[in-house]
Design a protein around this motif. Sequence first.
Motif, PDB file in Angstrom:
ATOM      1  N   ASP A 130       9.651  -6.779   1.514  1.00 13.24           N
ATOM      2  CA  ASP A 130       8.771  -6.975   0.369  1.00 13.24           C
ATOM      3  C   ASP A 130       7.728  -5.874   0.328  1.00 13.24           C
ATOM      4  OD1 ASP A 130      10.077  -9.320  -0.332  1.00 13.24           O
ATOM      5  OD2 ASP A 130       8.772 -10.558   0.897  1.00 13.24           O
ATOM      6  N   LYS A 131       7.307  -5.527  -0.872  1.00 14.90           N
ATOM      7  CA  LYS A 131       6.312  -4.478  -1.034  1.00 14.90           C
ATOM      8  C   LYS A 131       4.907  -5.072  -0.910  1.00 14.90           C
ATOM      9  CE  LYS A 131       5.043  -0.612  -3.719  1.00 14.90           C
ATOM     10  NZ  LYS A 131       5.241   0.334  -4.709  1.00 14.90           N
ATOM     11  N   LEU A 132       4.068  -4.377  -0.179  1.00 12.86           N
ATOM     12  CA  LEU A 132       2.711  -4.834   0.095  1.00 12.86           C
ATOM     13  C   LEU A 132       1.709  -3.930  -0.598  1.00 12.86           C
ATOM     14  CD1 LEU A 132       2.237  -7.131   2.193  1.00 12.86           C
ATOM     15  CD2 LEU A 132       1.421  -5.389   3.724  1.00 12.86           C
ATOM     16  N   LYS A 133       0.658  -4.530  -1.155  1.00  9.15           N
ATOM     17  CA  LYS A 133      -0.408  -3.750  -1.771  1.00  9.15           C
ATOM     18  C   LYS A 133      -1.733  -4.236  -1.188  1.00  9.15           C
ATOM     19  CE  LYS A 133      -2.493  -2.691  -6.222  1.00  9.15           C
ATOM     20  NZ  LYS A 133      -2.262  -1.321  -6.560  1.00  9.15           N
ATOM     21  N   CYS A 134      -2.511  -3.287  -0.632  1.00  4.65           N
ATOM     22  CA  CYS A 134      -3.832  -3.595  -0.076  1.00  4.65           C
ATOM     23  C   CYS A 134      -4.878  -2.949  -0.964  1.00  4.65           C
ATOM     24  CB  CYS A 134      -3.988  -3.021   1.331  1.00  4.65           C
ATOM     25  SG  CYS A 134      -2.830  -3.643   2.529  1.00  4.65           S
ATOM     26  N   GLU A 135      -5.915  -3.693  -1.288  1.00  2.29           N
ATOM     27  CA  GLU A 135      -6.999  -3.109  -2.080  1.00  2.29           C
ATOM     28  C   GLU A 135      -8.302  -3.840  -1.791  1.00  2.29           C
ATOM     29  OE1 GLU A 135      -6.166  -3.610  -6.288  1.00  2.29           O
ATOM     30  OE2 GLU A 135      -5.194  -5.517  -5.873  1.00  2.29           O
ATOM     31  N   ARG A 136      -9.386  -3.111  -1.987  1.00  2.00           N
ATOM     32  CA  ARG A 136     -10.716  -3.708  -1.870  1.00  2.00           C
ATOM     33  C   ARG A 136     -11.344  -3.589  -3.249  1.00  2.00           C
ATOM     34  NH1 ARG A 136     -13.266  -4.697   2.604  1.00  2.00           N
ATOM     35  NH2 ARG A 136     -12.274  -3.020   3.743  1.00  2.00           N
ATOM     36  N   LEU A 137     -11.589  -4.725  -3.865  1.00  2.00           N
ATOM     37  CA  LEU A 137     -12.180  -4.721  -5.194  1.00  2.00           C
ATOM     38  C   LEU A 137     -13.642  -4.303  -5.116  1.00  2.00           C
ATOM     39  CD1 LEU A 137     -10.602  -7.993  -6.592  1.00  2.00           C
ATOM     40  CD2 LEU A 137      -9.791  -5.651  -6.846  1.00  2.00           C
ATOM     41  N   GLN A 138     -14.138  -3.730  -6.188  1.00  2.00           N
ATOM     42  CA  GLN A 138     -15.527  -3.267  -6.251  1.00  2.00           C
ATOM     43  C   GLN A 138     -16.477  -4.370  -5.810  1.00  2.00           C
ATOM     44  OE1 GLN A 138     -16.229  -0.088  -7.205  1.00  2.00           O
ATOM     45  NE2 GLN A 138     -18.372  -0.399  -6.742  1.00  2.00           N
ATOM     46  N   ARG A 148       2.948 -13.712  -2.746  1.00  2.00           N
ATOM     47  CA  ARG A 148       1.591 -14.280  -2.728  1.00  2.00           C
ATOM     48  C   ARG A 148       0.540 -13.187  -2.700  1.00  2.00           C
ATOM     49  NH1 ARG A 148       1.575 -16.895   3.210  1.00  2.00           N
ATOM     50  NH2 ARG A 148       3.779 -16.737   2.981  1.00  2.00           N
ATOM     51  N   THR A 149      -0.689 -13.610  -2.986  1.00  2.00           N
ATOM     52  CA  THR A 149      -1.860 -12.752  -2.859  1.00  2.00           C
ATOM     53  C   THR A 149      -2.813 -13.444  -1.900  1.00  2.00           C
ATOM     54  OG1 THR A 149      -1.650 -11.823  -5.067  1.00  2.00           O
ATOM     55  CG2 THR A 149      -3.825 -11.720  -4.069  1.00  2.00           C
ATOM     56  N   VAL A 150      -3.291 -12.688  -0.920  1.00  2.00           N
ATOM     57  CA  VAL A 150      -4.226 -13.224   0.064  1.00  2.00           C
ATOM     58  C   VAL A 150      -5.604 -12.653  -0.260  1.00  2.00           C
ATOM     59  CG1 VAL A 150      -4.781 -13.427   2.516  1.00  2.00           C
ATOM     60  CG2 VAL A 150      -2.385 -13.271   1.793  1.00  2.00           C
ATOM     61  N   LEU A 151      -6.491 -13.522  -0.736  1.00  2.00           N
ATOM     62  CA  LEU A 151      -7.871 -13.116  -1.016  1.00  2.00           C
ATOM     63  C   LEU A 151      -8.656 -13.200   0.287  1.00  2.00           C
ATOM     64  CD1 LEU A 151      -8.397 -15.183  -4.284  1.00  2.00           C
ATOM     65  CD2 LEU A 151      -7.737 -12.776  -4.096  1.00  2.00           C
ATOM     66  N   GLY A 152      -9.628 -12.336   0.469  1.00  2.00           N
ATOM     67  CA  GLY A 152     -10.420 -12.374   1.702  1.00  2.00           C
ATOM     68  C   GLY A 152      -9.587 -12.046   2.921  1.00  2.00           C
ATOM     69  N   ALA A 153      -8.574 -11.192   2.742  1.00  2.00           N
ATOM     70  CA  ALA A 153      -7.648 -10.867   3.824  1.00  2.00           C
ATOM     71  C   ALA A 153      -8.302  -9.995   4.884  1.00  2.00           C
ATOM     72  CB  ALA A 153      -6.416 -10.152   3.253  1.00  2.00           C
ATOM     73  N   ARG A 154      -7.778 -10.138   6.092  1.00  2.00           N
ATOM     74  CA  ARG A 154      -8.225  -9.322   7.221  1.00  2.00           C
ATOM     75  C   ARG A 154      -7.001  -8.722   7.890  1.00  2.00           C
ATOM     76  NH1 ARG A 154     -11.580 -14.235   9.800  1.00  2.00           N
ATOM     77  NH2 ARG A 154     -13.111 -14.458   8.155  1.00  2.00           N
ATOM     78  N   LEU A 155      -7.167  -7.532   8.434  1.00  2.00           N
ATOM     79  CA  LEU A 155      -6.124  -6.904   9.233  1.00  2.00           C
ATOM     80  C   LEU A 155      -6.595  -6.855  10.673  1.00  2.00           C
ATOM     81  CD1 LEU A 155      -4.977  -3.824   7.098  1.00  2.00           C
ATOM     82  CD2 LEU A 155      -3.722  -5.930   7.528  1.00  2.00           C
ATOM     83  N   ARG A 156      -5.722  -7.234  11.595  1.00  2.00           N
ATOM     84  CA  ARG A 156      -6.021  -7.171  13.020  1.00  2.00           C
ATOM     85  C   ARG A 156      -4.883  -6.427  13.710  1.00  2.00           C
ATOM     86  NH1 ARG A 156     -10.122  -9.321  11.365  1.00  2.00           N
ATOM     87  NH2 ARG A 156     -11.259 -11.045  12.276  1.00  2.00           N
ATOM     88  N   ARG A 157      -5.243  -5.563  14.624  1.00  2.00           N
ATOM     89  CA  ARG A 157      -4.234  -4.847  15.397  1.00  2.00           C
ATOM     90  C   ARG A 157      -3.673  -5.771  16.476  1.00  2.00           C
ATOM     91  NH1 ARG A 157      -7.988   0.457  15.304  1.00  2.00           N
ATOM     92  NH2 ARG A 157      -6.854   1.529  13.643  1.00  2.00           N
ATOM     93  N   VAL A 158      -2.350  -5.918  16.497  1.00  2.00           N
ATOM     94  CA  VAL A 158      -1.716  -6.741  17.524  1.00  2.00           C
ATOM     95  C   VAL A 158      -1.780  -6.022  18.866  1.00  2.00           C
ATOM     96  CG1 VAL A 158       0.446  -7.858  18.221  1.00  2.00           C
ATOM     97  CG2 VAL A 158      -0.233  -7.867  15.811  1.00  2.00           C
ATOM     98  N   PHE A 159      -1.569  -4.693  18.841  1.00  2.00           N
ATOM     99  CA  PHE A 159      -1.656  -3.857  20.047  1.00  2.00           C
ATOM    100  C   PHE A 159      -2.667  -2.748  19.776  1.00  2.00           C
ATOM    101  CE2 PHE A 159       2.792  -5.430  19.865  1.00  2.00           C
ATOM    102  CZ  PHE A 159       2.768  -6.241  20.983  1.00  2.00           C
ATOM    103  N   PRO A 160      -3.970  -3.057  19.820  1.00  2.00           N
ATOM    104  CA  PRO A 160      -4.994  -2.091  19.387  1.00  2.00           C
ATOM    105  C   PRO A 160      -5.057  -0.803  20.198  1.00  2.00           C
ATOM    106  CG  PRO A 160      -6.013  -4.009  20.418  1.00  2.00           C
ATOM    107  CD  PRO A 160      -4.554  -4.316  20.276  1.00  2.00           C
ATOM    108  N   LEU A 161      -4.653  -0.845  21.444  1.00  2.00           N
ATOM    109  CA  LEU A 161      -4.767   0.345  22.275  1.00  2.00           C
ATOM    110  C   LEU A 161      -3.468   1.135  22.342  1.00  2.00           C
ATOM    111  CD1 LEU A 161      -6.899  -1.262  25.079  1.00  2.00           C
ATOM    112  CD2 LEU A 161      -7.679   0.117  23.161  1.00  2.00           C
ATOM    113  N   SER A 162      -2.353   0.456  22.477  1.00  2.00           N
ATOM    114  CA  SER A 162      -1.085   1.171  22.644  1.00  2.00           C
ATOM    115  C   SER A 162      -0.419   1.545  21.322  1.00  2.00           C
ATOM    116  CB  SER A 162      -0.126   0.355  23.506  1.00  2.00           C
ATOM    117  OG  SER A 162       0.117  -0.913  22.922  1.00  2.00           O
ATOM    118  N   HIS A 163      -0.594   0.739  20.277  1.00  2.00           N
ATOM    119  CA  HIS A 163       0.029   1.014  18.977  1.00  2.00           C
ATOM    120  C   HIS A 163      -0.955   0.686  17.849  1.00  2.00           C
ATOM    121  CE1 HIS A 163       3.935   1.647  20.791  1.00  2.00           C
ATOM    122  NE2 HIS A 163       3.831   0.498  21.418  1.00  2.00           N
ATOM    123  N   PRO A 164      -2.022   1.472  17.690  1.00  2.00           N
ATOM    124  CA  PRO A 164      -3.060   1.113  16.721  1.00  2.00           C
ATOM    125  C   PRO A 164      -2.604   1.090  15.260  1.00  2.00           C
ATOM    126  CG  PRO A 164      -3.459   3.293  17.625  1.00  2.00           C
ATOM    127  CD  PRO A 164      -2.340   2.698  18.410  1.00  2.00           C
TER     128      PRO A 164
END
Length: 155
Positions: free
Chosen positions: A1-9, A22-38
Motif C-alpha cells: 500500500d502507498k503511504l503518505k506522511c504530512e504535517r499540516l500547518q 486509513r488515515t492516522v491523525l496525530g501519528a507518531r513514528l518510532r524507530r524499531v532499531f534506532p541504533l542499528s537501522h535508523p
Amino acid sequence: DKLKCERLQGASNLRITVEGDRTVLGARLRRVFPLSHPDRFLSIQDGEGKEVGILRSLDELDHESRKAAEQELDWRYFTPKILKLNSVKQEGGLWTFDVLSSRGPVQFYVRNWRDSSSEISPGRFLIQSVDGQRFEIPDYQQLDHASQLLIEQLF
C-alpha cells in the motif's frame, strides 16, 4: 500500500494516510532499531501510542512524505554527534562535559558515567545527560588525541 506522511500547518504531529485503507491523525513514528537501522523498520503509532503498522524503509516514501518523516524522526531522536571534547571535569558528583558537537559548542552534565553511557558497538558511545539529552560519539578513536585521553579517564 502507498503511504503518505504530512504535517499540516500548525499541527504538532504527523498525519499518515495508507492509501485505500486509513488515515492516522496525530501519528507518531518510532524507530524499531534506532541504533542499528535508523531508517528502516519504523513503527507507525496512533495518538495513544498503539502501533498501527510498520514502514520497512524511508526509501518507500515519496519525496515530500520522506521529508516529513525525516523531520519527525530528527525531532524525536535529536542526538548531536560529539566531534571534540574540550574538557571533562568532575565536580560534586557530576561530570561536566564541554564539547564541540555537530550542532555547535555544548556544555552538559552527567551524573554517573557507567549509568549514563553505553557502548553501542566498539568505540561508539551513546551518552545521556542529566536533563535527558542524548549525544553520540560515533568512534572515539577517530577523535583527536586530547579528546581520546579525556574519554579514557572515564573508564
